[in-house]
Design an enzyme around this catalytic site. Structure first.
Site, mmCIF file in Angstrom:
data_model
loop_
_atom_site.group_PDB
_atom_site.id
_atom_site.type_symbol
_atom_site.label_atom_id
_atom_site.label_comp_id
_atom_site.label_asym_id
_atom_site.label_seq_id
_atom_site.Cartn_x
_atom_site.Cartn_y
_atom_site.Cartn_z
ATOM 1 N N GLU A 148 0.866 -1.057 -0.036
ATOM 2 C CA GLU A 148 0.071 -0.029 0.009
ATOM 3 C C GLU A 148 0.962 1.442 -0.047
ATOM 4 O OE1 GLU A 148 -4.215 -1.365 1.947
ATOM 5 O OE2 GLU A 148 -2.729 -0.783 3.318
HETATM 6 C C1 TNX Z 1 -4.835 -3.834 4.444
HETATM 7 S S1 TNX Z 1 -2.968 -6.431 4.380
HETATM 8 C C2 TNX Z 1 -3.540 -3.637 4.902
HETATM 9 C C3 TNX Z 1 -3.427 -3.408 6.473
HETATM 10 C C4 TNX Z 1 -4.944 -3.247 6.901
HETATM 11 C C5 TNX Z 1 -5.636 -4.287 6.511
HETATM 12 C C6 TNX Z 1 -6.817 -4.192 7.008
HETATM 13 C C7 TNX Z 1 -2.086 -5.280 3.960
HETATM 14 C C8 TNX Z 1 -0.464 -5.869 3.536
HETATM 15 N N1 TNX Z 1 -2.317 -4.096 4.186
HETATM 16 O O1 TNX Z 1 -2.599 -2.263 6.422
HETATM 17 O O2 TNX Z 1 -4.901 -3.238 8.267
HETATM 18 O O3 TNX Z 1 -5.924 -4.106 4.952
HETATM 19 O O4 TNX Z 1 -7.748 -5.313 6.656
#
Ligand code: TNX
Length: 642
Positions: free
Chosen positions: A291
């Site tokens: 992300e």
């Molecule tokens: C996505 S899974 C994220 C997390 C959040 C999560 C909530 C991932 C690698 N990144 O930062 O906590 O979704 O479901």
């Protein structure tokens, strides 16, 4: 749970009484002795027979349970060590054999699950079990950044994981909302990034030892270059934007990102990763990588110039440049890099591990390119989905099922993921357990073990079993409910809770009204992810088992009258008033429908339409809860109308 590879039942039982003893044969070591003593303590708790002597027996001939191991395990647990064991129970004694202490640890857990109270008192059924895992990597990814999880709760989680034969705790130690490990090299990290909630290095070492004693590896994750607000609160000069940076309070994807064009970032990472590589003995080191929204990178003229100069055509290429440099640092300290699926690109060495969260596709892609991978997509326990849904997710399915055997072998297993935006030290257990046993089973047991009814039957049993480890999934809801109305009986509130589930997926995120400071003390925060009674109602209707459906609905009928005054006089419960009324009406409608079905009497004109329009409204979230019996009652109304 997890169901063994091979199980052959036999006649009779091995009685468990005060004379129970364990003796060790063959290779032994202190870890094995501690595990044997722990098994005795747990048997005491499981049976209430506190007079069982808490020491090892000297004479294998006289012992109730004899352990034989061939040789030692690796000094630092490897991801693919032998975990197999065999366990034979006869009316005279039980014998557990394993190649190494790790296999014996798995066998101890099986033995403890076999001991139960039955027709002949506490006993283990006679059986021969030959067991080994389907996948070598069976983990939990635990976020301790969004809400703080104290060391004792990490240990308790490890106990539960060991009970269901999981072997990796992936510790998500840094994120936008907190940096959670003491750094001696850069103490500012915990000083500016943790608000006092961090693990000291001494605590980390204790937890690593505790986990090793239970056959669990600890893989640390420090998420970079995104999810780094807490790191940048300590070292703003490492950021891609102008700053200033602070710890985030909200949830979501934030802009603060390390600046891959700055040499200082790599010298920081070199020293930091060097320190953490020394603290965490596992061979793997998770660098996150998920992300990255790229906003700071796009906005910086300096970064844009750097990208041009280095021929990095887009933000993905720039991120990849960063990953390559980080991989060299991780490698220099003797570790194998692991990262979320965004890091997948063919220019990284083939020994890294791709952690798939966006979907199973990247796992198959990675395997084809020669990378190992583990799955988390489909196993997000924070999203409050039904256990059956998680249970049927399989790392070898979809694209992965079409891979060549040598490619499939690169899929090492997976990890349940517990993100803590809505989880706290109080409610973590009820979000994790007993559901995690379903994922543990998917990763341990043969792929053919996938009967959902049988899953739920056994889940209830393992749920009770896990309580003996001190897990609070059954007690926390009661305690948290009592707290909201300490002067009233809790039973009516629990009756309502038995009919509802928290909203699913990211529904709670909408509107952005939650922050890390919002109290998570409302009913939605202690309502377990699944309403067993509602599922049973639907099953009963599908089987046309009217007496069973009636019995379930009757439990809810009449609750509203008792509950309403309690709800009205406690402010945190007032939000439940409409849903309690709706439960009452839903149960009444269901019972009316059964009356008609059983009497073969057609409903009055307009009855079904009125019922359906009420039920369509009643399924809409209220107080962030879903009224689950609606589905079963909708099915009943349909049957009555037919
Ligand atoms: C996505 S899974 C994220 C997390 C959040 C999560 C909530 C991932 C690698 N990144 O930062 O906590 O979704 O479901």
């Amino acid at each position: 749970m997890p169901w063994p590879e091979k199980l052959t039942p036999a006649e009779g039982v091995l009685a468990i009484d005060n004379n129970f003893t364990i003796a060790l044969e063959g290779y032994t070591e202190p870890r094995l002795e501690r595990a044997a003593l722990r098994t005795i303590t747990r048997l005491q708790r499981q049976t209430g027979m506190l007079a069982i002597a808490p020491r090892l027996g000297k004479d294998p001939g006289a012992a109730t349970l004899v352990i034989w191991t061939k040789g030692a395990s690796a000094p630092v647990q490897k991801y693919n060590e032998d975990e197999s064991y065999t366990l034979t129970v006869t009316p005279q004694k039980a014998r557990l054999e394993a190649a190494n202490p790790l296999g014996a640890l798995r066998g101890f857990e099986t033995f403890l699950e076999l001991v139960t109270s039955g027709a002949q008192g506490f006993a283990a059924p006679c059986v021969t079990i030959e067991d080994h895992p389907r996948f070598p990597w069976r983990g939990l990814s635990l976020d301790v950044s969004r809400h703080w999880i104290p060391p004792g709760l990490v240990r308790r989680t490890i106990d539960g994981m060991a009970a269901v034969k999981m072997n990796v705790l992936h510790w998500h130690l840094s994120d936008d909302q907190g940096f959670r490990v003491e750094s001696k090299v850069f103490p500012k990290l915990q000083e500016a990034g943790s608000e006092g909630n961090y693990y000291t290095q001494a605590q980390v070492k204790e937890i690593i030892e505790y986990a090793r004693d239970r056959g669990i590896r600890i893989v640390p994750e420090f998420d970079i270059p995104g999810h780094t607000s807490a790191i940048l609160a300590a070292f703003p000069e490492l950021g891609s934007g102008p700053g200033p940076y602070t710890i985030q309070r909200g949830w979501g994807v934030f802009d603060p990102t390390l600046d891959p064009s700055k040499e200082e970032v790599y010298s920081f990472l070199d020293r930091f990763i060097g320190e953490m590589a020394g603290l965490f003995p596992d061979a793997y080191f998770h660098i996150g990588g998920d992300e990255v929204n790229g906003k700071e990178w796009k906005a910086s003229a300096r970064i844009q110039a750097f990208m041009k100069e280095h021929n990095l055509k887009d933000l993905a290429a720039f991120h990849q440049y960063f990953n390559q440099r980080v991989q060299k640092i991780v490698d220099k300290y003797g570790k194998i890099m692991e990262g979320w699926d965004e890091i997948l690109a063919p220019d990284l060495p083939r020994n890294i591990v791709i952690h798939s969260w966006r979907g199973p596709k990247s796992l198959a892609q990675a395997a084809q390119l020669g990378y190992s991978g583990i799955l988390s997509a489909g196993w997000y326990l924070d999203l409050m989905q039904p256990t059956s849904q998680h249970y049927l997710v399989d790392p070898i399915s979809g694209d992965a099922a079409k891979l060549k055997p040598e490619e499939q072998a690169r899929i090492l297993g997976g990890e349940a993921a517990m993100w803590e935006e809505y989880a706290t030290a109080e409610n973590l257990d009820l979000k994790l357990w007993p559901r995690m046993a379903a994922i543990a089973e998917r990763l341990w047991s043969p792929a053919s073990v996938k009967d959902v009814d049988d899953l739920y039957r056994r889940l209830a049993v393992i749920g009770n079993h896990l309580v003996t480890l001190g897990l609070t999934h059954q007690t926390a809801p009661v305690r948290m409910a009592e707290r909201l109305a300490p002067d009233a009986p809790v039973a009516p509130l629990l009756t309502l809770i038995s009919a509802v589930e928290p909203v699913k997926g990211y529904a709670r995120n909408r509107g952005g009204r939650y922050t890390s400071l919002t109290p998570l003390n409302r009913t939605v925060d202690f309502t377990p992810p699944e309403s067993d009674a509602s599922r049973e109602l639907l099953n009963a209707v599908e089987r046309s088992d009217w007496p069973a459906a009636r019995a379930i609905l009757t439990r809810w009928k009449g609750n509203d009258a008792v509950l309403q005054p309690i709800l009205a006089s406690h402010s945190l419960l007032q939000e439940l008033q409409p849903i309690s009324t709706n439960l009452e009406k839903t149960a009444a409608l269901g019972l009316e429908a059964i009356d008609m079905i059983e009497a073969k009497r057609a409903p009055a004109a307009g009855w079904a339409d009125a019922a359906n329009s009420f039920l369509t409204e009643a399924i809409r979230p209220q107080a962030e809860l879903l009224l689950m019996p609606v589905r079963g009652v909708q099915a009943l109304v349909k049957r009555a109308a037919q």
